[in-house]
Design a protein around this motif. Structure first.
Motif, PDB file in Angstrom:
ATOM      1  N   LYS A   1      10.393   2.990 -12.745  1.00 24.41           N
ATOM      2  CA  LYS A   1       9.811   2.884 -11.411  1.00 24.41           C
ATOM      3  C   LYS A   1       9.598   1.428 -10.994  1.00 24.41           C
ATOM      4  O   LYS A   1       9.211   0.594 -11.812  1.00 24.41           O
ATOM      5  CB  LYS A   1       8.450   3.602 -11.374  1.00 24.41           C
ATOM      6  CG  LYS A   1       8.544   5.112 -11.577  1.00 24.41           C
ATOM      7  CD  LYS A   1       7.179   5.784 -11.521  1.00 24.41           C
ATOM      8  CE  LYS A   1       6.347   5.619 -12.770  1.00 24.41           C
ATOM      9  NZ  LYS A   1       6.941   6.274 -13.955  1.00 24.41           N
ATOM     10  N   ILE A   2       9.855   1.164  -9.708  1.00 22.33           N
ATOM     11  CA  ILE A   2       9.497  -0.098  -9.076  1.00 22.33           C
ATOM     12  C   ILE A   2       8.526   0.268  -7.966  1.00 22.33           C
ATOM     13  O   ILE A   2       8.921   0.720  -6.887  1.00 22.33           O
ATOM     14  CB  ILE A   2      10.721  -0.840  -8.511  1.00 22.33           C
ATOM     15  CG1 ILE A   2      11.785  -1.036  -9.599  1.00 22.33           C
ATOM     16  CG2 ILE A   2      10.297  -2.190  -7.927  1.00 22.33           C
ATOM     17  CD1 ILE A   2      13.145  -1.453  -9.060  1.00 22.33           C
ATOM     18  N   LEU A   3       7.247   0.127  -8.250  1.00 19.08           N
ATOM     19  CA  LEU A   3       6.186   0.549  -7.348  1.00 19.08           C
ATOM     20  C   LEU A   3       5.643  -0.688  -6.629  1.00 19.08           C
ATOM     21  O   LEU A   3       5.130  -1.605  -7.259  1.00 19.08           O
ATOM     22  CB  LEU A   3       5.073   1.242  -8.133  1.00 19.08           C
ATOM     23  CG  LEU A   3       3.915   1.847  -7.347  1.00 19.08           C
ATOM     24  CD1 LEU A   3       4.413   2.933  -6.409  1.00 19.08           C
ATOM     25  CD2 LEU A   3       2.872   2.410  -8.305  1.00 19.08           C
ATOM     26  N   CYS A   4       5.803  -0.709  -5.307  1.00 19.94           N
ATOM     27  CA  CYS A   4       5.423  -1.880  -4.510  1.00 19.94           C
ATOM     28  C   CYS A   4       4.164  -1.597  -3.702  1.00 19.94           C
ATOM     29  O   CYS A   4       3.830  -0.446  -3.429  1.00 19.94           O
ATOM     30  CB  CYS A   4       6.560  -2.254  -3.565  1.00 19.94           C
ATOM     31  SG  CYS A   4       8.126  -2.606  -4.393  1.00 19.94           S
ATOM     32  N   VAL A   5       3.515  -2.679  -3.308  1.00 18.44           N
ATOM     33  CA  VAL A   5       2.282  -2.582  -2.535  1.00 18.44           C
ATOM     34  C   VAL A   5       2.417  -3.450  -1.291  1.00 18.44           C
ATOM     35  O   VAL A   5       2.759  -4.636  -1.381  1.00 18.44           O
ATOM     36  CB  VAL A   5       1.060  -3.030  -3.355  1.00 18.44           C
ATOM     37  CG1 VAL A   5      -0.216  -2.848  -2.539  1.00 18.44           C
ATOM     38  CG2 VAL A   5       0.976  -2.247  -4.658  1.00 18.44           C
ATOM     39  N   GLY A   6       2.151  -2.871  -0.131  1.00 23.19           N
ATOM     40  CA  GLY A   6       2.145  -3.634   1.108  1.00 23.19           C
ATOM     41  C   GLY A   6       0.718  -3.936   1.548  1.00 23.19           C
ATOM     42  O   GLY A   6      -0.242  -3.301   1.101  1.00 23.19           O
ATOM     43  N   LEU A   7       0.590  -4.949   2.415  1.00 21.58           N
ATOM     44  CA  LEU A   7      -0.699  -5.239   3.064  1.00 21.58           C
ATOM     45  C   LEU A   7      -1.816  -5.484   2.047  1.00 21.58           C
ATOM     46  O   LEU A   7      -2.937  -5.006   2.200  1.00 21.58           O
ATOM     47  CB  LEU A   7      -1.095  -4.082   3.999  1.00 21.58           C
ATOM     48  CG  LEU A   7      -0.041  -3.673   5.036  1.00 21.58           C
ATOM     49  CD1 LEU A   7      -0.492  -2.445   5.806  1.00 21.58           C
ATOM     50  CD2 LEU A   7       0.252  -4.831   5.991  1.00 21.58           C
ATOM     51  N   ASN A   8      -1.506  -6.270   0.999  1.00 20.43           N
ATOM     52  CA  ASN A   8      -2.485  -6.474  -0.069  1.00 20.43           C
ATOM     53  C   ASN A   8      -3.151  -7.847  -0.023  1.00 20.43           C
ATOM     54  O   ASN A   8      -3.887  -8.203  -0.931  1.00 20.43           O
ATOM     55  CB  ASN A   8      -1.847  -6.243  -1.444  1.00 20.43           C
ATOM     56  CG  ASN A   8      -2.879  -5.976  -2.509  1.00 20.43           C
ATOM     57  OD1 ASN A   8      -3.982  -5.494  -2.231  1.00 20.43           O
ATOM     58  ND2 ASN A   8      -2.550  -6.291  -3.753  1.00 20.43           N
ATOM     59  N   TYR A   9      -2.873  -8.631   1.018  1.00 21.70           N
ATOM     60  CA  TYR A   9      -3.580  -9.891   1.255  1.00 21.70           C
ATOM     61  C   TYR A   9      -4.118  -9.844   2.678  1.00 21.70           C
ATOM     62  O   TYR A   9      -3.373  -9.537   3.618  1.00 21.70           O
ATOM     63  CB  TYR A   9      -2.631 -11.085   1.100  1.00 21.70           C
ATOM     64  CG  TYR A   9      -2.242 -11.417  -0.321  1.00 21.70           C
ATOM     65  CD1 TYR A   9      -2.812 -12.506  -0.995  1.00 21.70           C
ATOM     66  CD2 TYR A   9      -1.291 -10.663  -1.000  1.00 21.70           C
ATOM     67  CE1 TYR A   9      -2.437 -12.819  -2.296  1.00 21.70           C
ATOM     68  CE2 TYR A   9      -0.917 -10.967  -2.301  1.00 21.70           C
ATOM     69  CZ  TYR A   9      -1.492 -12.050  -2.940  1.00 21.70           C
ATOM     70  OH  TYR A   9      -1.121 -12.363  -4.219  1.00 21.70           O
ATOM     71  N   LEU A  10      -5.383 -10.163   2.837  1.00 18.38           N
ATOM     72  CA  LEU A  10      -6.025 -10.014   4.144  1.00 18.38           C
ATOM     73  C   LEU A  10      -5.328 -10.847   5.207  1.00 18.38           C
ATOM     74  O   LEU A  10      -5.152 -10.399   6.343  1.00 18.38           O
ATOM     75  CB  LEU A  10      -7.504 -10.392   4.043  1.00 18.38           C
ATOM     76  CG  LEU A  10      -8.343 -10.178   5.300  1.00 18.38           C
ATOM     77  CD1 LEU A  10      -8.297  -8.710   5.739  1.00 18.38           C
ATOM     78  CD2 LEU A  10      -9.783 -10.608   5.054  1.00 18.38           C
ATOM     79  N   ASP A  11      -4.907 -12.068   4.857  1.00 21.86           N
ATOM     80  CA  ASP A  11      -4.258 -12.907   5.866  1.00 21.86           C
ATOM     81  C   ASP A  11      -2.911 -12.337   6.292  1.00 21.86           C
ATOM     82  O   ASP A  11      -2.477 -12.506   7.436  1.00 21.86           O
ATOM     83  CB  ASP A  11      -4.129 -14.358   5.379  1.00 21.86           C
ATOM     84  CG  ASP A  11      -3.347 -14.504   4.077  1.00 21.86           C
ATOM     85  OD1 ASP A  11      -2.914 -13.485   3.493  1.00 21.86           O
ATOM     86  OD2 ASP A  11      -3.172 -15.664   3.628  1.00 21.86           O
ATOM     87  N   HIS A  12      -2.234 -11.629   5.377  1.00 20.17           N
ATOM     88  CA  HIS A  12      -0.965 -10.985   5.748  1.00 20.17           C
ATOM     89  C   HIS A  12      -1.217  -9.774   6.649  1.00 20.17           C
ATOM     90  O   HIS A  12      -0.446  -9.512   7.574  1.00 20.17           O
ATOM     91  CB  HIS A  12      -0.205 -10.557   4.489  1.00 20.17           C
ATOM     92  CG  HIS A  12       1.083  -9.861   4.763  1.00 20.17           C
ATOM     93  ND1 HIS A  12       2.058 -10.374   5.594  1.00 20.17           N
ATOM     94  CD2 HIS A  12       1.567  -8.655   4.329  1.00 20.17           C
ATOM     95  CE1 HIS A  12       3.085  -9.536   5.643  1.00 20.17           C
ATOM     96  NE2 HIS A  12       2.797  -8.488   4.904  1.00 20.17           N
ATOM     97  N   VAL A  13      -2.301  -9.046   6.387  1.00 22.29           N
ATOM     98  CA  VAL A  13      -2.654  -7.933   7.272  1.00 22.29           C
ATOM     99  C   VAL A  13      -2.862  -8.459   8.690  1.00 22.29           C
ATOM    100  O   VAL A  13      -2.417  -7.848   9.678  1.00 22.29           O
ATOM    101  CB  VAL A  13      -3.936  -7.224   6.780  1.00 22.29           C
ATOM    102  CG1 VAL A  13      -4.365  -6.141   7.776  1.00 22.29           C
ATOM    103  CG2 VAL A  13      -3.716  -6.609   5.402  1.00 22.29           C
ATOM    104  N   ALA A  14      -3.505  -9.620   8.810  1.00 21.86           N
ATOM    105  CA  ALA A  14      -3.815 -10.184  10.128  1.00 21.86           C
ATOM    106  C   ALA A  14      -2.559 -10.539  10.912  1.00 21.86           C
ATOM    107  O   ALA A  14      -2.573 -10.505  12.152  1.00 21.86           O
ATOM    108  CB  ALA A  14      -4.704 -11.412   9.963  1.00 21.86           C
ATOM    109  N   GLU A  15      -1.469 -10.889  10.220  1.00 21.56           N
ATOM    110  CA  GLU A  15      -0.235 -11.237  10.931  1.00 21.56           C
ATOM    111  C   GLU A  15       0.681 -10.030  11.121  1.00 21.56           C
ATOM    112  O   GLU A  15       1.769 -10.154  11.666  1.00 21.56           O
ATOM    113  CB  GLU A  15       0.515 -12.345  10.179  1.00 21.56           C
ATOM    114  CG  GLU A  15       1.078 -11.920   8.833  1.00 21.56           C
ATOM    115  CD  GLU A  15       1.853 -13.011   8.102  1.00 21.56           C
ATOM    116  OE1 GLU A  15       2.029 -14.128   8.656  1.00 21.56           O
ATOM    117  OE2 GLU A  15       2.294 -12.743   6.967  1.00 21.56           O
ATOM    118  N   SER A  16       0.243  -8.864  10.670  1.00 27.51           N
ATOM    119  CA  SER A  16       1.030  -7.637  10.789  1.00 27.51           C
ATOM    120  C   SER A  16       0.478  -6.762  11.910  1.00 27.51           C
ATOM    121  O   SER A  16      -0.611  -7.019  12.430  1.00 27.51           O
ATOM    122  CB  SER A  16       0.969  -6.850   9.471  1.00 27.51           C
ATOM    123  OG  SER A  16      -0.255  -6.143   9.372  1.00 27.51           O
TER     124      SER A  16
END
Length: 284
Positions: free
Chosen positions: A75-90
């Protein structure tokens, strides 16, 4: 301990860095598997590795092609939106539960191999990320015990095809184009790093310009939490990879947006692990 995976002609193998040089574990008499996932599945892998190193010859890195360090994990299990500053630009709100999704092995390439900009899109983006590699079977694991199941860490550049990522609520298609997920250059065992790989600086450069810079302390969900939550759902096995998310600075978040083009050189460096370097190539 650093372990890399390589190919030389029709041969693949592992090499270990020790005393300032790389030792080749792919001799004809070797009893060591040729992939990190298979190695970690051995109950006595550290002992087997130490025995093999006694008579291992040196390996000239310039003569081989580096492969993704872990090639046969389930498995290659990925995580999105795991840094607050990246959430802010999304375009998303801060998650209260990790945004898990899967990548497939056919999307992976190694260090110094070309990142493939797809024919189908001009929105090819970079994402520098830390990867935790599972070393022992984990199911219903508490956060307090989760790091006992981590064998080590590596570096990831999760090339994302943004227009395909946002065609549907699920991100699968935009995250799995062939040759868009760079991994490497090697695997570093957990005992070489702080617990949970905390406090490490992550930097992504495009053509020498710093585009992302953050600490792994900035994760919303740390490695131990991610493993614990994932293990509620699925059995994590030796060689499974947990790709832990990217900080702010991706091309999609810039105004105007900036995407990778053929000839661009993308580097992801994580302190005490290494620098993953790839040149972008247009799909033919």
């Amino acid at each position: 301990m650093k372990i890399l995976s390589y190919s030389l002609g029709d041969r693949t193998g592992l090499a270990v860095h020790t005393d300032g040089r790389w030792l080749d574990l792919a001799s004809p008499a070797a009893t060591i598997p040729n992939d990190v996932a298979a190695l970690l599945a051995l109950p006595d892998w550290r002992t087997r590795l130490a025995d093999a190193l006694r008579d291992a010859p040196a390996l000239d890195l310039a003569s081989v092609q580096l492969l993704p360090p872990v090639r046969t994990g389930q498995k290659i299990l990925c995580v999105g939106l795991n840094y607050l500053d990246h959430v802010a630009e999304s375009p998303y709100k801060q998650p209260t539960y990790p945004t898990f999704f899967l990548r497939v092995a056919s999307s992976l390439i190694g260090h110094e191999q070309p990142l493939i900009k797809p024919l189908a899109s001009d929105e090819f983006d970079y994402e520098g990320e830390l990867v935790a590699v599972i070393g022992s079977t984990a199911r219903h694991v508490s956060p307090e015990r989760a790091l006992e199941h981590v064998a080590g860490y590596t570096v990831f550049n999760e090339g994302s095809v943004r227009d395909y990522q946002f065609k549907a609520p699920q991100w699968t298609m935009g995250k799995n184009f062939d040759g868009t997920g760079a991994c490497g250059p090697w695997f570093v065992t957990a005992d070489e790093l702080p617990a949970g790989a905390k406090g490490l600086q992550l930097v992504t450069r495009v053509n020498g310009v710093v585009e992302q810079k953050a600490s792994t302390d900035d994760m919303l969900f740390d490695v131990a939490t991610l493993i614990s939550l994932a293990s509620e759902v699925m059995t994590l096995l030796p060689g499974d990879m947990l790709v832990t998310g990217t900080p702010a600075g991706v091309g999609f978040g810039k105004k105007p947006q900036v995407y990778l083009r053929a000839g661009d050189v993308c580097e992801v460096e994580i302190e005490r692990i290494g620098t993953l370097r790839n040149t972008v190539q247009a799909e033919r």
